[in-house]
Design a protein around this motif. Structure first.
Motif, PDB file in Angstrom:
ATOM      1  N   LYS A 129       0.855  -1.188   0.000  1.00  0.00           N
ATOM      2  CA  LYS A 129       0.000   0.000   0.000  1.00  0.00           C
ATOM      3  C   LYS A 129       0.888   1.233   0.000  1.00  0.00           C
ATOM      4  O   LYS A 129       2.018   1.230   0.521  1.00  0.00           O
TER       5      LYS A 129
ATOM      6  N   LYS B 281      -1.602   8.956  -7.264  1.00  0.00           N
ATOM      7  CA  LYS B 281      -2.686   8.568  -6.367  1.00  0.00           C
ATOM      8  C   LYS B 281      -2.151   7.607  -5.310  1.00  0.00           C
ATOM      9  O   LYS B 281      -1.383   6.698  -5.613  1.00  0.00           O
ATOM     10  N   TYR B 282      -2.585   7.818  -4.053  1.00  0.00           N
ATOM     11  CA  TYR B 282      -2.104   7.019  -2.932  1.00  0.00           C
ATOM     12  C   TYR B 282      -3.262   6.285  -2.255  1.00  0.00           C
ATOM     13  O   TYR B 282      -4.421   6.690  -2.363  1.00  0.00           O
ATOM     14  N   ASP B 283      -2.897   5.250  -1.524  1.00  0.00           N
ATOM     15  CA  ASP B 283      -3.891   4.613  -0.667  1.00  0.00           C
ATOM     16  C   ASP B 283      -4.220   5.522   0.521  1.00  0.00           C
ATOM     17  O   ASP B 283      -5.363   5.551   0.979  1.00  0.00           O
ATOM     18  N   ALA B 284      -3.213   6.261   1.005  1.00  0.00           N
ATOM     19  CA  ALA B 284      -3.451   7.170   2.128  1.00  0.00           C
ATOM     20  C   ALA B 284      -2.537   8.378   2.035  1.00  0.00           C
ATOM     21  O   ALA B 284      -1.368   8.262   1.644  1.00  0.00           O
TER      22      ALA B 284
ATOM     23  N   GLU C 157      -4.441  13.099  -4.576  1.00  0.00           N
ATOM     24  CA  GLU C 157      -5.519  12.107  -4.689  1.00  0.00           C
ATOM     25  C   GLU C 157      -5.184  10.929  -3.787  1.00  0.00           C
ATOM     26  O   GLU C 157      -4.082  10.381  -3.861  1.00  0.00           O
ATOM     27  N   ALA C 158      -6.117  10.554  -2.924  1.00  0.00           N
ATOM     28  CA  ALA C 158      -5.889   9.418  -2.035  1.00  0.00           C
ATOM     29  C   ALA C 158      -7.215   8.812  -1.610  1.00  0.00           C
ATOM     30  O   ALA C 158      -8.217   9.513  -1.474  1.00  0.00           O
ATOM     31  N   LYS C 159      -7.197   7.503  -1.379  1.00  0.00           N
ATOM     32  CA  LYS C 159      -8.418   6.824  -0.927  1.00  0.00           C
ATOM     33  C   LYS C 159      -8.777   7.228   0.504  1.00  0.00           C
ATOM     34  O   LYS C 159      -9.942   7.262   0.879  1.00  0.00           O
ATOM     35  N   LYS C 160      -7.748   7.516   1.312  1.00  0.00           N
ATOM     36  CA  LYS C 160      -7.963   7.883   2.710  1.00  0.00           C
ATOM     37  C   LYS C 160      -7.099   9.106   3.015  1.00  0.00           C
ATOM     38  O   LYS C 160      -5.914   9.131   2.675  1.00  0.00           O
ATOM     39  N   LYS C 161      -7.708  10.121   3.644  1.00  0.00           N
ATOM     40  CA  LYS C 161      -6.967  11.333   3.997  1.00  0.00           C
ATOM     41  C   LYS C 161      -7.049  11.562   5.511  1.00  0.00           C
ATOM     42  O   LYS C 161      -8.136  11.610   6.083  1.00  0.00           O
TER      43      LYS C 161
ATOM     44  N   ASP D 186     -10.923  12.094   6.127  1.00  0.00           N
ATOM     45  CA  ASP D 186     -11.554  10.870   6.632  1.00  0.00           C
ATOM     46  C   ASP D 186     -11.309  10.721   8.133  1.00  0.00           C
ATOM     47  O   ASP D 186     -12.146  10.179   8.860  1.00  0.00           O
TER      48      ASP D 186
ATOM     49  N   ASN E 109      -6.159   0.746   6.407  1.00  0.00           N
ATOM     50  CA  ASN E 109      -6.698  -0.507   5.861  1.00  0.00           C
ATOM     51  C   ASN E 109      -8.208  -0.676   6.047  1.00  0.00           C
ATOM     52  O   ASN E 109      -8.779  -1.631   5.534  1.00  0.00           O
TER      53      ASN E 109
END
Length: 394
Positions: free
Chosen positions: A3, A123-126, A144-148, A174, A393
């Motif tokens: 990740k 783009k990152y996972d977090a 850009e990230a799935k979780k901030k 988040d 996660n």
């Protein structure tokens, strides 16, 4: 598959938040995570402590020009035909100059400096903004990230910020992470819409590493009791109060040397104050020390005279080395110190601080009791890295 995480912080200058980030980076499992680090200013005493596995990203040329002296920046932008950036650089300087509160100035000038940053990043996972204000704004506006995740490292009420600006950015996080229960309580009171986002993640400190580094030698005169304080030379840290307390100790014929490890904007002001009070031999500003732990180990007492804190890493480090500790009664002091059990909490006044120091220096039994109580505590917080993993996660 690994990740990806990116951390953002203004610099790695000496400070609690900066040290906390370096400690965190040194705990990460690089077999599971790829880590980038963005520094808004690539400088600081902790730079060489960043693990080799961490990729420190370079920001783009326009941003580097923007951060130069205003005249140089504007001239370069005009030469490149980038008139909008020249105007933004002027407005950025105007905001910093016209707003006395430096925190609010940083908040309100962000919209100008962000125009110089090339987007988008990978783009990152977090993405983790590791300090309040610009670090958080950066991960919202530029990544850009799935979780901030955004960190607040202080009692928010003491930061004197424009909460309406932060509210807009907090809405896009988040997780709002902070470093103590008291800091979390303050955030929940100030931002009740975000109760479920607010999490406590303690600063990471390593008992094993601190004990190892403390074995190095420090050039200290041990013929008198050593009082030690660690922190930026900034009004938050209360060194003006400490100097006044030192004068009271001297006037009462108490022998001591008060050493301060740290650097910052107040150096000239504090140096002048020390000289005016005739304390040049008693109150010494040592500047930055890459390894402060031998000084901490050699100290008779550790004093934190702060006016506010989030959760002080220096206090945790003093606890790990079982030092008798005195702190002022800032709002989060009780998160770390139980008075007369593992330290002393005293009023935020020079005379009260001087009395607490004098009494502790005179009472060997109390020094021993505080040290013994600390030796029974589990003080390392390396396991806090698991909270970061869990948030990423989820």
């Amino acid at each position: 598959m690994k990740k990806s995480i990116v951390f953002v912080i203004p610099s790695l200058d000496a400070g609690g938040g900066e040290k906390s980030l370096v400690n965190l980076l040194n705990c990460i499992d690089f077999n599971q995570y790829e880590v980038d680090l963005i520094l808004l200013n690539k400088k600081g005493i902790f730079l060489k402590s960043v693990p080799a596995e961490v990729n420190i990203l370079e920001l783009n040329e326009d941003y580097l020009i923007f951060t130069k002296n205003i005249k140089l920046a504007i001239v370069e932008f005009i030469k490149k035909g980038k008139l909008k950036l020249a105007f933004s650089r002027f407005m950025y300087a105007l905001k910093l100059f016209s707003i006395q509160n430096s925190g609010i100035a940083e908040q309100r000038s962000w919209k100008y400096i962000v125009k110089s940053i090339k987007l988008p990043f990978a783009k990152y996972d977090a993405a983790v903004g590791f300090l309040e204000k610009s670090s958080i704004y950066f991960i919202i506006d530029c990544i850009e990230a799935k979780k901030k995740i955004g960190f607040i490292h202080n009692d928010y009420n003491k930061l004197n910020l424009d909460a309406s600006i932060d509210e807009k950015y907090f809405r896009n996080l988040d997780v709002i992470a902070t470093v103590s229960e008291e800091c979390a309580t303050v955030l929940k009171e100030r931002f009740p819409d975000f109760l479920k986002k607010i999490k406590v993640i303690y600063n990471i400190v390593s008992e094993e590493l601190i004990h190892k580094l403390a074995l190095e030698k420090a050039n200290i005169n041990k013929s008198v009791p050593i009082i030690l304080s660690i922190g930026r030379l900034h009004p938050q840290k209360g060194f003006d109060l400490a100097i006044d307390a030192a004068l009271i100790l001297k006037e009462n014929n108490i022998h001591f040397q008060w050493l301060v490890i740290g650097e910052g904007e107040q150096r000239m002001e504090l140096t002048k104050r020390i000289k005016e009070k005739g304390l040049e031999k008693n109150f010494i500003l040592l500047g930055l020390k890459e390894n402060p732990y031998p000084y901490l180990k050699a100290a008779t007492v550790y004093v934190q005279p702060s006016k506010y804190e989030g959760k002080s890493i220096a206090i945790d480090e003093a606890k790990i080395l079982n030092k008798p500790i005195i702190v002022t009664n800032f709002s989060t002091a009780k998160d770390q110190i139980q008075s007369n059990v593992n330290g002393i909490i005293t009023e935020m006044k020079p005379d009260a601080l001087a009395i607490a120091i004098s009494n502790l220096l005179d009472d060997n039994n109390l020094q021993t009791s505080l040290a013994e109580n600390l030796s029974k505590e589990k003080l390392g917080t390396e396991d806090e890295i698991n909270k970061i993993y869990q948030l990423i996660n989820e």
